[in-house]
Design a protein around this motif. Structure first.
Motif, PDB file in Angstrom:
ATOM      1  N   SER A   1      38.695  40.141  31.962  1.00 49.14           N
ATOM      2  CA  SER A   1      37.376  40.135  31.337  1.00 49.14           C
ATOM      3  C   SER A   1      37.465  40.351  29.831  1.00 49.14           C
ATOM      4  N   VAL A   2      38.282  41.309  29.404  1.00 48.29           N
ATOM      5  CA  VAL A   2      38.417  41.593  27.970  1.00 48.29           C
ATOM      6  C   VAL A   2      38.969  40.384  27.218  1.00 48.29           C
ATOM      7  N   PHE A   3      39.861  39.652  27.863  1.00 49.36           N
ATOM      8  CA  PHE A   3      40.445  38.472  27.227  1.00 49.36           C
ATOM      9  C   PHE A   3      39.560  37.240  27.337  1.00 49.36           C
ATOM     10  N   THR A   4      38.982  36.984  28.516  1.00 49.36           N
ATOM     11  CA  THR A   4      38.420  35.655  28.768  1.00 49.36           C
ATOM     12  C   THR A   4      36.912  35.586  28.985  1.00 49.36           C
TER      13      THR A   4
ATOM     14  N   GLY B   1      34.773  38.080  25.421  1.00 51.10           N
ATOM     15  CA  GLY B   1      36.233  38.115  25.500  1.00 51.10           C
ATOM     16  C   GLY B   1      36.897  37.756  24.179  1.00 51.10           C
ATOM     17  N   MET B   2      38.044  38.328  23.956  1.00 48.28           N
ATOM     18  CA  MET B   2      38.760  38.066  22.701  1.00 48.28           C
ATOM     19  C   MET B   2      39.049  36.582  22.508  1.00 48.28           C
ATOM     20  N   LEU B   3      39.365  35.877  23.579  1.00 46.45           N
ATOM     21  CA  LEU B   3      39.698  34.461  23.455  1.00 46.45           C
ATOM     22  C   LEU B   3      38.478  33.567  23.312  1.00 46.45           C
TER      23      LEU B   3
ATOM     24  N   SER C   1      48.362  47.368  29.546  1.00 41.88           N
ATOM     25  CA  SER C   1      47.926  47.836  30.862  1.00 41.88           C
ATOM     26  C   SER C   1      49.016  47.567  31.891  1.00 41.88           C
ATOM     27  N   THR C   2      49.109  48.419  32.878  1.00 39.93           N
ATOM     28  CA  THR C   2      50.044  48.190  33.972  1.00 39.93           C
ATOM     29  C   THR C   2      49.289  47.398  35.038  1.00 39.93           C
ATOM     30  N   ILE C   3      49.475  46.074  34.984  1.00 42.85           N
ATOM     31  CA  ILE C   3      48.732  45.168  35.868  1.00 42.85           C
ATOM     32  C   ILE C   3      49.706  44.264  36.623  1.00 42.85           C
ATOM     33  N   ASP C   4      49.166  43.467  37.520  1.00 43.91           N
ATOM     34  CA  ASP C   4      49.994  42.564  38.317  1.00 43.91           C
ATOM     35  C   ASP C   4      50.549  41.424  37.462  1.00 43.91           C
ATOM     36  N   ILE C   5      51.692  40.915  37.868  1.00 44.06           N
ATOM     37  CA  ILE C   5      52.388  39.879  37.102  1.00 44.06           C
ATOM     38  C   ILE C   5      51.574  38.590  37.020  1.00 44.06           C
ATOM     39  N   GLU C   6      50.849  38.251  38.068  1.00 38.13           N
ATOM     40  CA  GLU C   6      50.052  37.022  38.054  1.00 38.13           C
ATOM     41  C   GLU C   6      49.012  37.060  36.936  1.00 38.13           C
ATOM     42  N   THR C   7      48.362  38.195  36.774  1.00 36.47           N
ATOM     43  CA  THR C   7      47.363  38.334  35.714  1.00 36.47           C
ATOM     44  C   THR C   7      48.027  38.239  34.348  1.00 36.47           C
ATOM     45  N   SER C   8      49.143  38.895  34.183  1.00 42.88           N
ATOM     46  CA  SER C   8      49.851  38.844  32.908  1.00 42.88           C
ATOM     47  C   SER C   8      50.276  37.413  32.566  1.00 42.88           C
ATOM     48  N   LEU C   9      50.807  36.698  33.541  1.00 42.04           N
ATOM     49  CA  LEU C   9      51.217  35.305  33.300  1.00 42.04           C
ATOM     50  C   LEU C   9      50.023  34.416  32.980  1.00 42.04           C
ATOM     51  N   ARG C  10      48.912  34.656  33.671  1.00 40.93           N
ATOM     52  CA  ARG C  10      47.698  33.879  33.386  1.00 40.93           C
ATOM     53  C   ARG C  10      47.223  34.111  31.957  1.00 40.93           C
ATOM     54  N   LEU C  11      47.208  35.380  31.549  1.00 40.14           N
ATOM     55  CA  LEU C  11      46.754  35.696  30.195  1.00 40.14           C
ATOM     56  C   LEU C  11      47.698  35.105  29.146  1.00 40.14           C
ATOM     57  N   ALA C  12      49.003  35.177  29.404  1.00 38.88           N
ATOM     58  CA  ALA C  12      49.969  34.591  28.472  1.00 38.88           C
ATOM     59  C   ALA C  12      49.706  33.095  28.311  1.00 38.88           C
ATOM     60  N   ALA C  13      49.437  32.408  29.413  1.00 40.10           N
ATOM     61  CA  ALA C  13      49.144  30.975  29.356  1.00 40.10           C
ATOM     62  C   ALA C  13      47.834  30.718  28.613  1.00 40.10           C
ATOM     63  N   ASP C  14      46.823  31.537  28.858  1.00 36.60           N
ATOM     64  CA  ASP C  14      45.543  31.379  28.161  1.00 36.60           C
ATOM     65  C   ASP C  14      45.707  31.577  26.660  1.00 36.60           C
ATOM     66  N   VAL C  15      46.467  32.579  26.269  1.00 40.60           N
ATOM     67  CA  VAL C  15      46.697  32.850  24.843  1.00 40.60           C
ATOM     68  C   VAL C  15      47.438  31.685  24.196  1.00 40.60           C
TER      69      VAL C  15
ATOM     70  N   MET D   1      44.542  50.115  27.082  1.00 35.60           N
ATOM     71  CA  MET D   1      45.052  50.119  28.425  1.00 35.60           C
ATOM     72  C   MET D   1      43.888  50.217  29.387  1.00 35.60           C
ATOM     73  N   LEU D   2      43.889  49.311  30.323  1.00 35.68           N
ATOM     74  CA  LEU D   2      42.795  49.234  31.289  1.00 35.68           C
ATOM     75  C   LEU D   2      43.330  49.456  32.702  1.00 35.68           C
ATOM     76  N   PRO D   3      42.445  49.814  33.648  1.00 33.62           N
ATOM     77  CA  PRO D   3      42.917  50.222  34.970  1.00 33.62           C
ATOM     78  C   PRO D   3      43.433  49.112  35.884  1.00 33.62           C
ATOM     79  N   ALA D   4      42.974  47.868  35.709  1.00 35.64           N
ATOM     80  CA  ALA D   4      43.383  46.821  36.648  1.00 35.64           C
ATOM     81  C   ALA D   4      43.226  45.440  36.029  1.00 35.64           C
ATOM     82  N   GLY D   5      43.879  44.461  36.661  1.00 38.97           N
ATOM     83  CA  GLY D   5      43.871  43.091  36.170  1.00 38.97           C
ATOM     84  C   GLY D   5      42.495  42.509  35.884  1.00 38.97           C
TER      85      GLY D   5
END
Length: 102
Positions: free
Chosen positions: A10-13, A18-20, A36-50, A1-5
């Motif tokens: 960074s951890v993903f990309t 980055g993991m990816l 992590s409790t982050i903004d929806i835009e970041t979550s959707l971006r990461l889902a698309a990247d994955v 769990m990280l503090p912000a989007g």
């Protein structure tokens, strides 16, 4: 769990760490669980990247309950994923964070 989007992105990309950025053969059939409790835009971006990686899945599972909830194993987890199969795959892991009914 990280503090912000930006930290999660960074951890993903990150192209070097980055993991990816791992070799595609190492990413095949992986499940990425982001709590992590982050903004929806970041979550959707990461889902698309994955999803650009072969047979990889992304589950967004932010938590609520703070330090006390973490210390007592009573965090509430809000899970977003594409199927009940994915949810059932990750539920045993998430039950370590909080009570199953939450």
């Amino acid at each position: 769990m990280l503090p912000a989007g930006p930290h999660v992105i960074s951890v993903f990309t990150d192209p070097e760490t980055g993991m990816l950025s791992a070799n595609a053969s190492h990413l095949k059939n992986k499940l990425f669980l982001e709590c992590s409790t982050i903004d929806i835009e970041t979550s959707l971006r990461l889902a698309a990247d994955v999803k650009t990686h072969q047979h990889c899945d992304f589950i967004d599972a932010p938590v609520s309950g703070g330090v006390h909830g973490a210390d007592t194993g009573t965090l509430s987890v809000m899970v977003g994923c594409e199927s009940s199969e994915l949810f059932n795959r990750v539920k045993p892991i998430l039950c370590f964070l909080g009570k199953p009914q939450k």
